[in-house]
Design an enzyme around this catalytic site. Structure first.
Site, PDB file in Angstrom:
ATOM      1  N   ASP A 101       0.895  -1.551  -0.087  1.00  0.00           N
ATOM      2  CA  ASP A 101      -0.427   0.180  -0.265  1.00  0.00           C
ATOM      3  C   ASP A 101       0.815   1.092   0.207  1.00  0.00           C
ATOM      4  O   ASP A 101       2.280   1.239  -0.037  1.00  0.00           O
ATOM      5  CB  ASP A 101      -0.701  -0.457   0.859  1.00  0.00           C
ATOM      6  CG  ASP A 101      -0.070  -0.359   2.448  1.00  0.00           C
ATOM      7  OD1 ASP A 101       0.727  -0.003   2.679  1.00  0.00           O
ATOM      8  OD2 ASP A 101      -0.827  -1.272   3.347  1.00  0.00           O
ATOM      9  N   ASP A 111      -8.494  -2.979  14.542  1.00  0.00           N
ATOM     10  CA  ASP A 111      -9.868  -3.989  14.295  1.00  0.00           C
ATOM     11  C   ASP A 111      -9.624  -5.016  12.616  1.00  0.00           C
ATOM     12  O   ASP A 111     -11.217  -5.247  12.491  1.00  0.00           O
ATOM     13  CB  ASP A 111      -9.881  -2.702  13.556  1.00  0.00           C
ATOM     14  CG  ASP A 111      -9.244  -1.449  12.329  1.00  0.00           C
ATOM     15  OD1 ASP A 111      -8.287  -2.270  12.256  1.00  0.00           O
ATOM     16  OD2 ASP A 111      -9.568  -0.488  12.209  1.00  0.00           O
ATOM     17  N   HIS A 130      -7.706  -4.869  10.257  1.00  0.00           N
ATOM     18  CA  HIS A 130      -7.321  -4.714   9.154  1.00  0.00           C
ATOM     19  C   HIS A 130      -5.747  -5.394   8.142  1.00  0.00           C
ATOM     20  O   HIS A 130      -5.159  -5.177   8.974  1.00  0.00           O
ATOM     21  CB  HIS A 130      -7.776  -3.095   8.295  1.00  0.00           C
ATOM     22  CG  HIS A 130      -6.320  -2.195   9.073  1.00  0.00           C
ATOM     23  ND1 HIS A 130      -6.412  -1.969  10.479  1.00  0.00           N
ATOM     24  CD2 HIS A 130      -5.065  -2.879   8.227  1.00  0.00           C
ATOM     25  CE1 HIS A 130      -5.095  -1.430  10.348  1.00  0.00           C
ATOM     26  NE2 HIS A 130      -4.532  -1.279   9.718  1.00  0.00           N
ATOM     27  N   GLU A 149      -9.953  -1.127   5.503  1.00  0.00           N
ATOM     28  CA  GLU A 149     -10.683  -1.256   6.540  1.00  0.00           C
ATOM     29  C   GLU A 149     -11.608  -2.552   7.089  1.00  0.00           C
ATOM     30  O   GLU A 149     -12.354  -2.769   5.556  1.00  0.00           O
ATOM     31  CB  GLU A 149     -10.831   0.270   6.568  1.00  0.00           C
ATOM     32  CG  GLU A 149     -10.177   0.686   6.521  1.00  0.00           C
ATOM     33  CD  GLU A 149      -8.872   0.633   8.043  1.00  0.00           C
ATOM     34  OE1 GLU A 149      -8.600   0.005   8.421  1.00  0.00           O
ATOM     35  OE2 GLU A 149      -7.810   2.281   7.820  1.00  0.00           O
TER      36      GLU A 149
END
Length: 260
Positions: free
Chosen positions: A66, A135, A137, A142
């Site tokens: 990314d 979380d 991801h 996400e």
């Protein structure tokens, strides 16, 4: 999915061992590189083997997961610069061998499609290093991300920006709001996925990823659908695993010479 629970130094050694084996058997494989704190010790170990044992990356190609949107490659926290500083410039990658999504492109959608095409043209990723967010991801996919998504623009969750503020002098407002990220579908096309997670703050995400239902609410659960995944966690990150003792038993009982 293979789950290995071991001290953090051993985890890094196992990932470095897998990469070294790959490179020595085929000097021109394609690696997938991740940023963040989890892979740093892997890059240190590979650098040491390059310097002391002659492990060469001269014919290796690599693709990053990314990149932030809007940060020039020269920015200290652009992932292009981070990967170069932490790993690429410390070994002997050829010029241009490490590629990342172009977060400064005028047409981000076109740049995303071109990135997926470049990975395919290289023959796909042989071994992808991964981390996991608190979380759940994966890369910058996400919660709520499509499990078949491709490289694309994503808006970062507030929690992700808070987690990454430590790289921006603890100023969450300095963390970009958008990124280009490989999609979950793109990541799943790599032939071997190796994910490292350490620390108790990752325990719930690890539990959901390994033992929870496959769901876009915990994007990393999509790894349950891949045929060759190695999850490497320390005791703290494994503390919520219901089958922790079983995973330890499996690893301790591996056949001699059996690969990850």
């Amino acid at each position: 999915m293979e789950v290995i629970i071991a001290p953090e130094p051993e985890l890094s050694t196992l990932v470095a061992d897998a990469i070294e084996t790959l490179v020595r058997e085929d000097p021109s494989p394609v690696l997938g590189l991740a940023t963040g704190s989890s892979p740093l010790s892997v890059y240190d170990e590979l650098t040491k083997r390059h310097e002391q044992e002659g492990l060469s990356f001269a014919e290796v190609r690599a693709f990053m997961l990314d990149e932030y949107v809007g940060l020039p490659a020269s920015h200290p926290q652009s992932y292009h610069n981070v990967i170069d500083t932490e790993f690429a410039s410390r070994v002997d990658f050829a010029t241009g061998a490490v590629q990342g999504p172009d977060g400064t492109a005028e047409d981000l959608s076109a740049a995303s499609a071109e990135y997926d095409h470049a990975i395919a043209e290289a023959g796909g990723v042989d071994l992808q290093i991964l981390g996991i967010g608190t979380d759940g991801h994966l890369a910058f996919n996400e919660p709520g991300s499509s499990l078949s998504s491709r490289t694309r623009v994503k808006t970062l969750a507030r929690q992700t920006r808070i987690d990454n503020a430590r790289f921006f002098d603890d100023d969450v407002d300095a963390v970009p709001q958008h990124c280009l990220t490989q999609g979950l579908g793109t990541i799943l096309e790599a032939r071997h996925l190796m994910l490292i997670a350490t620390g108790g703050h990752k325990a719930e995400a690890v539990h959901q990823m390994v033992e929870g239902p496959v769901s876009s609410m915990w994007p990393a659960t999509v790894l349950q659908m891949h045929p060759h995944v190695t999850i490497l966690v320390d005791d703290a990150a494994a503390s919520r695993l219901q089958l922790g003792d079983y995973y330890r038993h499996i690893y301790a009982s591996k056949l001699e010479g059996q690969r990850l």
